[in-house]
Design an enzyme around this catalytic site. Structure first.
Site, short mmCIF file in Angstrom:
data_model
loop_
_atom_site.label_atom_id
_atom_site.label_comp_id
_atom_site.label_asym_id
_atom_site.label_seq_id
_atom_site.Cartn_x
_atom_site.Cartn_y
_atom_site.Cartn_z
N HIS B 114 0.88 -1.18 0.00
CA HIS B 114 0.00 0.00 0.00
C HIS B 114 0.91 1.23 0.00
O HIS B 114 2.03 1.17 0.52
CB HIS B 114 -0.81 -0.08 1.30
CG HIS B 114 -1.90 0.94 1.43
ND1 HIS B 114 -1.66 2.24 1.81
CD2 HIS B 114 -3.25 0.84 1.27
CE1 HIS B 114 -2.80 2.89 1.87
NE2 HIS B 114 -3.79 2.07 1.55
N ASP B 191 3.28 -4.40 8.29
CA ASP B 191 1.99 -3.73 8.21
C ASP B 191 0.93 -4.82 8.41
O ASP B 191 0.65 -5.60 7.51
CB ASP B 191 1.85 -3.05 6.85
CG ASP B 191 0.47 -2.43 6.67
OD1 ASP B 191 -0.35 -2.53 7.60
OD2 ASP B 191 0.21 -1.86 5.59
N GLN B 194 -4.28 -5.55 7.36
CA GLN B 194 -5.28 -6.42 6.72
C GLN B 194 -5.35 -7.81 7.34
O GLN B 194 -6.21 -8.60 6.99
CB GLN B 194 -5.01 -6.53 5.21
CG GLN B 194 -5.19 -5.21 4.46
CD GLN B 194 -6.62 -4.67 4.51
OE1 GLN B 194 -7.56 -5.38 4.86
NE2 GLN B 194 -6.78 -3.40 4.19
N LYS B 217 -10.17 -0.58 10.97
CA LYS B 217 -10.32 -1.73 10.07
C LYS B 217 -10.57 -3.01 10.86
O LYS B 217 -10.55 -4.11 10.31
CB LYS B 217 -9.08 -1.86 9.20
CG LYS B 217 -8.94 -0.70 8.19
CD LYS B 217 -7.89 -1.00 7.16
CE LYS B 217 -7.31 0.21 6.51
NZ LYS B 217 -7.96 0.66 5.30
N CYS B 355 -4.71 2.43 -3.57
CA CYS B 355 -3.47 3.01 -3.02
C CYS B 355 -2.31 2.04 -3.19
O CYS B 355 -1.48 1.88 -2.29
CB CYS B 355 -3.62 3.40 -1.56
SG CYS B 355 -4.82 4.67 -1.31
#
Lengths: 125, 398
Positions: B114, B191, B194, B217, B355
């Site tokens: 991203h 990261d 997700q 999220k 993104c």
């Protein structure tokens, strides 16, 4: 599931998407610009040949959604042959009127990329 | 799984088919109520006053930090509250300069990142004159481990990658990448945005140096992010922001800072939303990942099976080791046109470059349609999506 009557995908838009007017490129444009739609990464390139202060020839290419291709096609038709100064004054409202479809806020960029690219091209020295 | 009734958005929008949870999840009633209740009954600034309300706010802040740290199996003093995952990565990228050994001159990311895990590193590389390299993806939309092995070298200072891709759904071989990196003394930044809504994460077990994610999220409110960092590393980094609440003492000439995490949390914290975020974590813990995974796997398999039956569809998903997120395109129809047509039937999907413009270049597309599933989705949602896609093909037929 039925086709919504408020749909922006009217036949005249789809027709321009399938067979856009003035799609392609010019051999020796006097003005040229390239713009991206920040929402989706689409790109539109407009090439113009200006003669005697008028838009003599205009072509566009790139990749885009039905709305951006139809809008750019319509824009190029509208300004062909007119004076550059007049073309620079073209407002988004005029183009939106011509499109005859309800454009949501999120999709406005898809219409405006055509005007933005045109103005960027014509304003370049 | 009967969780939909916990989410008031669906009571207020009964026709909504929400397939964009990777952008932001909907919020359970308890999260909304917790935030509201704090402002109505308990509002005060934490770590400041000696009166009851302020002390209670401090206690709540600390207990929330504990809940969140336990959620990823870290120590409490290794959890820093930020604005979101993006801010967390930017803060690391700004502070990591104090941890990079002088002989190392490369930063490694992956092609599937991203922008929030590209731009901070691109900028740092320019500033420090380092090389930024990216591990390629293979034809199955997975990370190319051979390429990773080639690029992870003694020169690599930092490796930053997503645990799961926000476009491909791919769950990366995190353990393997960390192992390879540790052999070369490389700082590891993950990261986790997700992955955290879908799988149990244990940062101690992973052994990564930094791990980031966003509250919004994972059923929590917007405006709260988490930066996990190993304590000894955090201890070596000076405060990112300077201001109130991070010092033992200050004179006009100098300051003595508090230890982590406080030294990184200048200014009044987003206290109501941090407490509400901890409630979101409690909500997940009560459901259990066992249940969540079972529900999501069933939905994901159903969605893949149904999507593959559609004519002229191109799916960008590894179809194994994936979070319940699927990107696709329909031939000759722009992804935004598909999303607009689906919207006519209250079906919310994401379309565009997500993104991740470098990944779009690798995939040779301008953008994709993306559906991302969560605990409140049902097979009926997928059926409606499929009908909507067939409708889009009908509208655009030549």
């Amino acid at each position: 599931m039925t086709i919504n009557s408020n749909s922006i995908y009217k036949e005249h838009i789809l027709e321009l998407y399938r067979h856009p007017k003035n799609f392609g490129s010019l051999e020796k444009p006097t003005h040229k610009a390239h713009e991206h739609n920040s929402l989706c990464g689409d790109e539109i390139i407009i090439e113009v040949k200006v003669a005697n202060g008028k838009i003599d020839e205009i072509k566009f290419n790139g990749q885009g959604c039905a709305i951006s291709i139809a809008a750019t096609s319509m824009l190029t038709e509208k300004i062909k042959g007119i004076e550059v100064e007049k073309a620079l004054k073209l407002s988004k409202e005029e183009l939106l009127d011509e499109l005859k479809i309800p454009i949501s806020y999120a999709r406005l960029k898809c219409v405006l990329i055509s005007i933005d690219t045109l103005k960027k091209a014509l304003e370049k020295k | 799984m009967k969780t939909k009734e916990n989410f008031p958005i669906f009571k207020n929008n009964p026709e909504l088919v929400y397939l964009d949870s990777a952008a932001t999840t909907q919020k359970p009633q308890i999260v909304i109520d917790t935030s509201k209740e704090f402002y109505e009954k308990n509002n005060a600034s934490p770590n400041r006053g000696v009166y009851d309300l302020s002390e209670n706010a401090t206690k709540k802040l600390n207990s929330s930090r504990k809940i969140i740290s336990e959620f990823i199996n870290s120590n409490e003093n290794e959890i820093i509250f930020t604005k979101n995952a993006t801010e967390s990565i930017n803060l690391i990228a700004n502070g990591i300069v104090y941890l990079i050994p002088s002989k190392k001159d490369e930063i490694l990311i992956t092609e599937m990142e991203h922008h929030s895990n590209i731009l901070p590193w691109q900028s740092l590389a320019k500033k420090l004159n380092l090389k930024l390299k990216a591990i390629k993806i293979n034809e199955n939309y997975e990370l190319d481990l051979e390429d990773a092995r080639k690029k992870i070298s003694d020169k690599t200072a930092i490796i930053a990658f997503s645990h799961a891709s926000n476009v491909l759904g791919t769950i990366n071989p995190v353990e393997e990448l960390i192992k390879l990196s540790k052999e070369k003394n490389i700082l590891t930044v993950i990261d986790g945005t997700q992955i955290v809504p879908h799988k149990k994460i244990d940062v101690k077990n992973l052994g990564c140096d930094f791990f980031v994610f966003s509250s919004h999220k994972i059923f929590g409110p917007a405006g709260v992010g988490i930066l996990y960092g190993k304590y000894d590393l955090l201890d070596k980094i000076p405060p990112f922001n300077k201001g109130g609440g991070i010092v033992k003492s200050v004179s006009l000439e100098k300051a003595e800072y508090l230890p982590p995490p406080e030294k990184f949390e200048a200014g009044t914290q987003n206290i109501a939303e941090i407490i509400a975020f901890a409630e979101a974590i409690n909500f997940i813990n009560n459901l259990s990942f066992k249940q969540i995974e079972k529900h999501e796997e069933e939905l994901y398999n159903y969605a893949i099976k149904k999507l593959k039956k559609i004519n002229n569809i191109k799916i960008y998903n590894p179809e194994k080791n994936s979070v319940p997120l699927i990107s696709f395109n329909l031939e000759n129809i722009h992804c935004h046109d598909i999303a607009t047509i689906l919207n006519d039937d209250k079906i919310a999907i994401r379309a565009g470059h997500h993104c991740a413009m470098p990944l779009m270049k690798t995939l040779k597309v301008q953008g994709t349609c993306r559906i991302s599933l969560s605990i409140y989705n049902t097979k009926e949602d997928i059926d409606k999506l499929i009908q909507g896609l067939e409708k889009a093909q009908e509208v655009f037929k030549q």
